[in-house]
Write a protein that holds these residues in place. Sequence first.
Motif, PDB file in Angstrom:
ATOM      1  N   SER A  32       3.830   6.415   2.621  1.00 54.55           N
ATOM      2  CA  SER A  32       3.996   7.660   3.373  1.00 54.55           C
ATOM      3  C   SER A  32       4.277   7.439   4.860  1.00 54.55           C
ATOM      4  O   SER A  32       4.806   8.327   5.530  1.00 54.55           O
ATOM      5  CB  SER A  32       2.754   8.539   3.217  1.00 54.55           C
ATOM      6  N   ASP A  36       4.475   4.099  -8.565  1.00 53.74           N
ATOM      7  CA  ASP A  36       3.303   4.568  -7.839  1.00 53.74           C
ATOM      8  C   ASP A  36       2.129   4.684  -8.813  1.00 53.74           C
ATOM      9  O   ASP A  36       2.169   5.472  -9.752  1.00 53.74           O
ATOM     10  CB  ASP A  36       3.634   5.937  -7.228  1.00 53.74           C
ATOM     11  N   GLU A  43      -4.002  11.877  -5.090  1.00 48.39           N
ATOM     12  CA  GLU A  43      -3.651  10.938  -4.026  1.00 48.39           C
ATOM     13  C   GLU A  43      -2.229  11.173  -3.539  1.00 48.39           C
ATOM     14  O   GLU A  43      -1.942  11.141  -2.336  1.00 48.39           O
ATOM     15  CB  GLU A  43      -3.803   9.498  -4.526  1.00 48.39           C
ATOM     16  N   ARG A  44      -1.315  11.392  -4.481  1.00 51.00           N
ATOM     17  CA  ARG A  44       0.089  11.602  -4.116  1.00 51.00           C
ATOM     18  C   ARG A  44       0.269  12.891  -3.322  1.00 51.00           C
ATOM     19  O   ARG A  44       1.110  12.970  -2.421  1.00 51.00           O
ATOM     20  CB  ARG A  44       0.963  11.627  -5.368  1.00 51.00           C
ATOM     21  N   ASP A  62       0.860  -1.178   0.000  1.00 47.80           N
ATOM     22  CA  ASP A  62       0.000   0.000   0.000  1.00 47.80           C
ATOM     23  C   ASP A  62       0.905   1.238   0.000  1.00 47.80           C
ATOM     24  O   ASP A  62       2.101   1.152  -0.289  1.00 47.80           O
ATOM     25  CB  ASP A  62      -0.978  -0.028   1.185  1.00 47.80           C
ATOM     26  N   GLU A  63       0.363   2.404   0.327  1.00 45.91           N
ATOM     27  CA  GLU A  63       1.123   3.649   0.247  1.00 45.91           C
ATOM     28  C   GLU A  63       2.361   3.616   1.143  1.00 45.91           C
ATOM     29  O   GLU A  63       2.411   2.893   2.140  1.00 45.91           O
ATOM     30  CB  GLU A  63       0.222   4.817   0.634  1.00 45.91           C
ATOM     31  N   ARG A  72      -0.876   5.724  -8.060  1.00 46.45           N
ATOM     32  CA  ARG A  72      -1.882   6.656  -7.581  1.00 46.45           C
ATOM     33  C   ARG A  72      -1.994   7.897  -8.476  1.00 46.45           C
ATOM     34  O   ARG A  72      -1.076   8.231  -9.222  1.00 46.45           O
ATOM     35  CB  ARG A  72      -1.549   7.095  -6.150  1.00 46.45           C
ATOM     36  N   CYS A  84      -0.313   1.251  -4.846  1.00 47.10           N
ATOM     37  CA  CYS A  84      -1.328   2.298  -4.993  1.00 47.10           C
ATOM     38  C   CYS A  84      -1.622   2.804  -3.579  1.00 47.10           C
ATOM     39  O   CYS A  84      -0.694   2.933  -2.779  1.00 47.10           O
ATOM     40  CB  CYS A  84      -2.566   1.798  -5.728  1.00 47.10           C
ATOM     41  N   THR A  85      -2.860   3.092  -3.244  1.00 46.60           N
ATOM     42  CA  THR A  85      -3.161   3.586  -1.897  1.00 46.60           C
ATOM     43  C   THR A  85      -3.324   2.442  -0.897  1.00 46.60           C
ATOM     44  O   THR A  85      -2.725   2.447   0.176  1.00 46.60           O
ATOM     45  CB  THR A  85      -4.430   4.458  -1.912  1.00 46.60           C
ATOM     46  N   ASP A  94       5.114   9.644  -0.784  1.00 47.79           N
ATOM     47  CA  ASP A  94       5.936   8.452  -0.582  1.00 47.79           C
ATOM     48  C   ASP A  94       7.242   8.779   0.139  1.00 47.79           C
ATOM     49  O   ASP A  94       7.877   9.813  -0.128  1.00 47.79           O
ATOM     50  CB  ASP A  94       6.292   7.812  -1.932  1.00 47.79           C
ATOM     51  N   SER A 121      -0.537  12.284   0.297  1.00 51.13           N
ATOM     52  CA  SER A 121       0.202  11.196   0.952  1.00 51.13           C
ATOM     53  C   SER A 121       1.493  10.958   0.174  1.00 51.13           C
ATOM     54  O   SER A 121       1.518  10.210  -0.800  1.00 51.13           O
ATOM     55  CB  SER A 121      -0.661   9.929   0.986  1.00 51.13           C
TER      56      SER A 121
END
Length: 245
Positions: free
Chosen positions: A44, A64, A70-71, A41-42, A66, A149-150, A76, A74
Motif C-alpha cells: 500500500s 496477497d 486486512e486488504r 510486506d504490504e 491477507r 502478507c502484511t 495494494d 491497506s
Amino acid sequence: MKLMHESRILPIEGGYNFRDLGGIITGNKTIIKSNYLIRTDELSRLNTNDLEFLADLNVKTVVDFRTAEERKSSIDRVPSTCKNEFHLDIMAANMNAFMQKMQSGLTDYKHMMQQFYSDLVLEENAMKEFKEFFSILQNKENCSVIYHCTAGKDRTGIATALILKSLNVDWNTIESDYLLSNQFLEKKYAAYIEQNPSLADIFLVNAEYLQGAFEKIVEKYYSVDDYLTDHLNVDIDLMKKIYTK
C-alpha cells in the motif's frame, strides 16, 4: 565484499521487507532465477518510483495472503505490468481468533505464534490456499510473481520456506532467509517493541516458529516433500524447471 542476501534486496522505498529469491543456490548447485519470485510486506505504501521499478522487472502477478479485513484497511498498489491479482485468504478465522486472544490480555505471545505456525501448515483452509498458490506459481505465464502478507514474515515466511524446499534448498539457507525479516522489519516495529518488549515475539520472527512448523509437517505427513507433492500438488520437477537455472 557484498553478501549474497544484500544483492537480493530490492531498492523499494515504500516497503520494509522487499527481497528477491533470485541468487539463492540450491542443493543441486543450480541458482534460483532473479526477478521471478519476490517476497515482501504490504504494497500500500509503494510510491511512483517503486511502481516503475517493479514494472521494469515485468512483474505480472501479485499474490496477497491477507484477509479481506486486512486488504480493506491497506489497499495494494501494483505496477502497470501486473495482469493478475490473486487474493488467498490464508487463516482468516484463525487470524480473528489470534487478534481476540491478544485483545483479551493473554501475553504468552511465543506460544500463540507457535500455534499459529502449526495452523499455517496443518489447518485445512491454509493448505487449500497454499495449494492454490503453488498452482499459480506452476504457470510460467504468471512470472514474475510478488507474494506478500502484511509484514511479509509469517504467512509469507512459510510460503517462502515451502518454495525453497521444493527447489531443494538446504535447511540452513531456508532458515537464514526466514530470519532476515528481523533485519528488515526492526525499524517498522521498533516503537511497539520499545513500549512492550514482549511484543517482539509477535512482530519479529523466531527460528523456533519455522522449525516447529516443519516438524509438525514431518510428524503428520512423513516428509516435507510428501506434504508438497501429495497435499499441495507441487510438481517439484516443474518448479525447478521454471525457477532455477
